[in-house]
Design an enzyme around this catalytic site. Structure first.
Site, PDB file in Angstrom:
ATOM      1  N   GLY A 322       0.825  -1.197   0.000  1.00  0.00           N
ATOM      2  CA  GLY A 322       0.000   0.000   0.000  1.00  0.00           C
ATOM      3  C   GLY A 322       0.860   1.248   0.000  1.00  0.00           C
ATOM      4  O   GLY A 322       1.959   1.274  -0.566  1.00  0.00           O
ATOM      5  N   SER A 323       0.396   2.283   0.682  1.00  0.00           N
ATOM      6  CA  SER A 323       1.080   3.575   0.622  1.00  0.00           C
ATOM      7  C   SER A 323       2.444   3.570   1.290  1.00  0.00           C
ATOM      8  O   SER A 323       3.231   4.499   1.076  1.00  0.00           O
ATOM      9  CB  SER A 323       0.222   4.650   1.273  1.00  0.00           C
ATOM     10  OG  SER A 323      -1.011   4.722   0.596  1.00  0.00           O
TER      11      SER A 323
END
Lengths: 618, 368
Positions: A322-323
């Site tokens: 993810g981020s």
């Protein structure tokens, strides 16, 4: 052939055969003479030896090496364990004995005992047969009280592996299992005997050879009844070497406690050595259950759990980062000259590529976003723009530089490598061309990209320390008990080929994530301003969302909820610890995983002197 | 003119009788080695298999007897070549077990080419000496070819490594060369060379082989391994005394103190039960058996038959002498079974086939 030839050959042959005959007779005579010596002259001696002194060599099992934490607190120990055995030749009435044993030790069935007794060949009746390993306190007390009335039973003491911290660091230490017949036939297990224990997972497996030690030999004289008369040590056993781990058991226990009700993993690393300070995975299990033969119910309970407690999620769970992957993409973009710190993109909540709309998590948009804000507010549109400009193989190049896509090489067995996709990887494994749109997913840490919590922690080490990746290590040194000789595992650094100024820009942005308003983890900064923590939140999609507005977190069934990530380090100016936390189906990274990281860092720095003095806490 | 004797009387009954006596004693000893008072079956597994192999062995004996041995003279060299090829193949693609590569698998059957090599060397030497046109005794230069015939298989077997069989091939060949005739001077030279080679060859031995020889010299060094075998074997034999402990009464055997007691150490089981008297008797029976073999050799119709018979007799002699010598601590421990006596199908089949060939040579001798 002429007759003469035959004649001379025959004469020669007959002459030589007479000599051969003499030699054969002499040889036979020598054998008879030797028999005379052994059987008649020394017959009495040997007869006595046969009657009284039957020599056998028995094994003396070596003690398994101990395992300590970094402050020399004992993590794996050997305790005396009590085993129940049967000596067939001393049994008077097997039926009543078996019934009595069943009364005192309920696990054992009288029928089984009688059956096993019946199968022992007569000449092996002097040999104890093990009925149960590791009797518990009650069983031992009952047996001790009635032992005199139970001829034929024997309670033996054998070292039993114990783990004082039980399930708090079961995944790191691993567990032991009895060697099986297939292994016994392999050359690698040449020096093992049936009934031996072998490390199956964790440190116990990785350092099996070192921990095991060398068995000793004892010469035993047994009389005609098979009883030991005398014994002396031929070779004393050498205990296995002890290990000092890099973990701090207090921090480890805290990590385990933080995860207690959750499913996920936490990894804490020292950014200057790669030392693993803590590594917890949840749900966990009790490795003490394995030390003696594990009961069927316990095994089924552990194995039948759908959350797989035996799996060490820190090194075996692979999740889309993810981020938390964004700083790596940012580093790639800066280093390849695609952007500068000041390059800005406009985010209105979506990014169009062809007919496809890629959404930012903030549907209202972030407005104009530069590098610092892109990380601080985790703007997806900014990274979609980078994904359009950096080829996938360049992103992969940098991701690998940060240690993703292959095993970190930590000293634990069965680590998983995760995945850093490249165009050639996709062609080979999925038999398709790489599409530009997929690079956009990768740029925000989704798509095919996966990493373990350990890999993510290790990837943030160079961000914390200014550009050096370390291979994570768990064992700091190996100490031989008899010589005190010490083998130290060296740290394994690797400098990143990235301009330190670029890394510094990213580092500062990670500080803003926690310490500035509108940072995705600002809540943590407000709660623990004294930590000076920096970090990055991440949310890994479990199911690809359809078009339309994202539903409320509370309405999604647990197993479809996103995984929550947070990777952080502190203190910002001189980082002493890097922590990665992953909570499966935890929802948003900042709120679900972030507190785990800040709590653990607070505990670590709080225990250290520096933070203590400053905040004045006890 | 010779009077044609009835064919049946030309079968060497004495040799057959000795062979049956040895096998019977062997079977009884195998029975006692496997004996257990609580035994379920009256005929233990090992005995049953040994009897089964005896039946197979009778087949081998019949074949060895029925084919006119002169055919062996014709095929001696091709067989020798085949044996060499198989020995090379075994090194290239053989099955490895316990550090040695000795087995070849053909169509699912596993066998040791070194067994065939033994017979092939005997036939090749017999043929070579029988066709030699120079009168014996021979000097070293005249013996270059027979030495070569021995050297190739010897080196290939040593390479496996199977020191026991290689030594056996060398010893059998030495006996044959000696029987054919060698000058005294040459013999002295060879003995000297062999001694020097043995001393030099020490470094080429495997660790376990060196260990065995060291253990033989001082058994106390290794009380668990080979030293343990020798110590236990001596106790079993020695405790038999003059009269022995009686059939099925060997305590060492019953308590399974002896290693490999139904194969290589079978003589210890026998000697514990039958004592010095029984042991000497068994040696005497073997001696008679060897005597018959040598007599068949001197009486054969032609030199090939003579050399063949002597080669076969030498095979029995060396196995017999080395095996018993090992059991009673006169020889280092090598894996050589006691022919006709030890448990083991291959050994029994080979022995009975060789006896068939001896009967064959006797059957076709000149009767005046």
């Amino acid at each position: 052939m002429s007759f003469i030839d035959q004649q001379t050959k025959q004469e020669q042959l007959e002459k030589n055969v007479r000599i051969i005959l003499a030699v054969i007779c002499l040889a036979a005579l020598a054998l008879v003479a030797r028999l005379w010596y052994l059987q008649v002259i020394r017959g009495g001696d040997y007869n006595l030896q046969a009657q009284n002194n039957r020599i056998r060599v028995r094994r003396m099992r070596a003690l398994r090496g101990l395992v300590y934490d970094r402050h020399r607190r004992l993590l794996a120990d050997n305790h005396p364990g009590f085993n129940l055995s049967l000596i067939p030749e001393n049994v008077i009435d097997i039926e009543s004995l078996a019934a009595a044993i069943q009364r005192h030790v309920p696990d054992l069935e009288a029928v089984d005992i009688i059956h096993r007794y019946g199968e022992i060949p007569r000449h092996l009746h002097y040999k104890p047969v093990k009925l149960k390993n590791n009797l518990d306190r009650d069983e031992l007390a009952r047996l001790a009280a009635h032992q005199s009335g139970l001829p034929g039973i024997l309670v033996e003491i054998e070292p039993l592996r114990t783990y004082p911290f039980d399930d708090d660091c079961a995944h790191i230490l691993g567990y032991l299992g009895f060697i099986n017949e297939e292994e016994l036939s392999q050359p690698a297990y040449e020096s093992y005997y049936p009934d031996d224990l072998v490390g199956r997972t964790g440190i116990e497996a990785a350092y099996e050879e070192v921990l095991r030690g060398t068995d000793g030999k004892r010469q035993v004289e047994v009389n005609a009844m098979g009883r030991e008369v005398r014994s002396h040590v031929l070779a004393a056993p050498t205990a296995g070497a002890s290990l000092t781990l890099t973990i701090d058991i207090e921090l480890q226990r805290h990590a385990a406690t933080l995860l207690k009700e959750l499913t996920g993993a936490i990894v804490a690393l020292d950014p200057h050595t790669g030392d693993v300070l803590a590594m917890a995975s949840s749900p966990t299990f009790s490795n003490n259950l394995f030390a003696a033969r594990i009961s069927r119910e316990d095994w089924q309970r552990i194995h039948g759990n759908p959350l797989h407690p035996l799996q060490n999620r820190a090194i075996q769970g692979t999740y889309p980062p993810g981020s938390t992957f964004k700083p790596i993409v940012a580093a790639a973009a800066l280093e390849d000259g695609v952007i500068t710190e000041r390059t800005a993109f406009f985010c209105n909540g979506t990014h169009k590529m062809g007919d496809t709309a890629f959404r930012c998590w903030n549907k209202y948009g972030h407005g104009g976003v530069d590098l610092g804000r892109s990380l601080k507010e985790s703007c997806d549109v900014y990274y979609y723009n980078l994904g359009e400009q950096i080829p996938i193989d360049r992103i992969a190049h940098y991701a690998e530089m940060f240690g993703l896509g292959r095993e970190t090489g930590i000293d634990l067995p069965e680590e998983r490598p995760g995945l850093v996709p490249t165009s050639s990887w996709k062609l080979k494994h999925i038999h398709q061309q790489w599409y530009g749109g997929e690079t956009l997913s990768v740029a925000i840490g989704q798509g095919y990209t996966t990493a373990t919590p350990l890999q993510m922690a290790a990837a943030y080490v160079p961000l914390a320390n200014g550009g050096t990746w370390f291979r994570p290590r768990l064992v700091r040194d190996i100490i031989r008990p008899e010589t005190g000789g010490r083998i130290v595992t060296p740290a394994a650094p690797r400098g990143l080929e990235i301009d330190p100024r670029h890394l510094e820009k990213i580092r500062r942005a990670l500080w803003r994530v926690v310490n500035e308003p509108r940072g995705t983890a600002h809540a943590l900064g407000r709660q623990h301003p004294e930590l000076e923590m920096a970090g990055k939140t991440g949310t890994a999609q479990v199911v690809r969302m359809g078009s339309g507005p994202p539903p409320d977190e509370e309405e999604i069934p647990w197993k479809y909820r996103d995984h929550a990530w947070f990777v952080g380090f502190a203190p910002f100016r001189e980082p002493r610890i890097v922590v990665a936390a992953l909570v499966e189906h935890g929802g948003h990274g900042g709120s679900a995983a972030g507190p785990l990281v800040s709590e653990l860092i607070a505990r670590y720095l709080g225990n250290g002197n520096e933070a203590n003095e400053r905040s004045g806490e006890p | 003119m010779s009077i044609r004797q009835p064919r049946i009387s030309r079968i060497d009954g004495g040799l057959l009788l000795l062979c049956v006596i040895l096998f019977t004693l062997g079977c009884l000893t195998i029975y006692s080695a496997a004996f257990d008072p609580d035994m379920a079956s009256w005929l233990p597994h090992h005995c049953r298999r040994q009897l089964l192999w005896f039946v197979v062995g009778i087949g081998g004996m019949t074949i060895g007897f029925a084919i006119d041995y002169h055919l062996f003279e014709k095929i001696a060299y091709p067989v020798y070549a085949l044996a060499l090829i198989l020995l090379v193949l075994v090194l290239l693609m053989g099955r490895t077990s316990m550090g040695a590569t000795r087995w070849l698998t053909v169509a699912g059957l596993t066998f040791q080419p070194s067994e065939l090599a033994k017979l092939a060397v005997i036939m090749a030497l017999a043929r070579y000496f029988s066709r030699r046109r120079i009168a014996p005794p021979y000097n070293l230069r005249e013996l270059v070819i027979p030495f070569g015939l021995v050297a190739f298989p010897f080196l290939l077997i040593i390479r496996q490594p199977d020191l026991g069989t290689a030594m056996l091939v060398a010893l059998i060949s030495a006996a044959m060369i000696f029987a054919a005739g060698i000058t005294r001077h040459s013999m002295t030279t060879i003995c000297g060379l062999a001694g020097a080679a043995a001393a030099g060859g020490w470094h080429f031995l495997h660790d376990y082989q060196q260990q065995r020889i060291l253990t033989f010299i001082s058994p106390e060094m290794d009380p668990r391994g080979a030293g343990y075998h020798i110590a236990q074997s001596k106790i079993a034999v020695g405790s038999g005394g003059i009269w022995g402990k009686g059939f099925l009464k060997g305590t060492q055997t019953l308590l399974h103190f002896l290693p490999e007691q139904h194969t290589d150490f079978i003589f210890a089981v026998y000697a514990e039960q039958w004592g010095f008297l029984g042991g000497s008797l068994l040696i005497a029976v073997f001696l008679l058996f060897l005597l018959r073999g040598l007599t068949i050799g001197t009486e054969a119709r032609d030199p090939f038959g003579s050399y063949l018979a002597i080669g076969i007799t030498a095979t029995f002699f060396w196995q017999f002498f080395i095996n018993i010598g090992m059991v009673i601590g006169l020889m280092p421990v090598v894996g050589i079974p006691l022919p006709l006596f030890s448990y083991g199908g291959t050994s029994l089949l080979t022995s009975l086939t060789l006896i068939g060939i001896l009967l064959n040579i006797h059957f076709r001798k000149k009767y005046f």
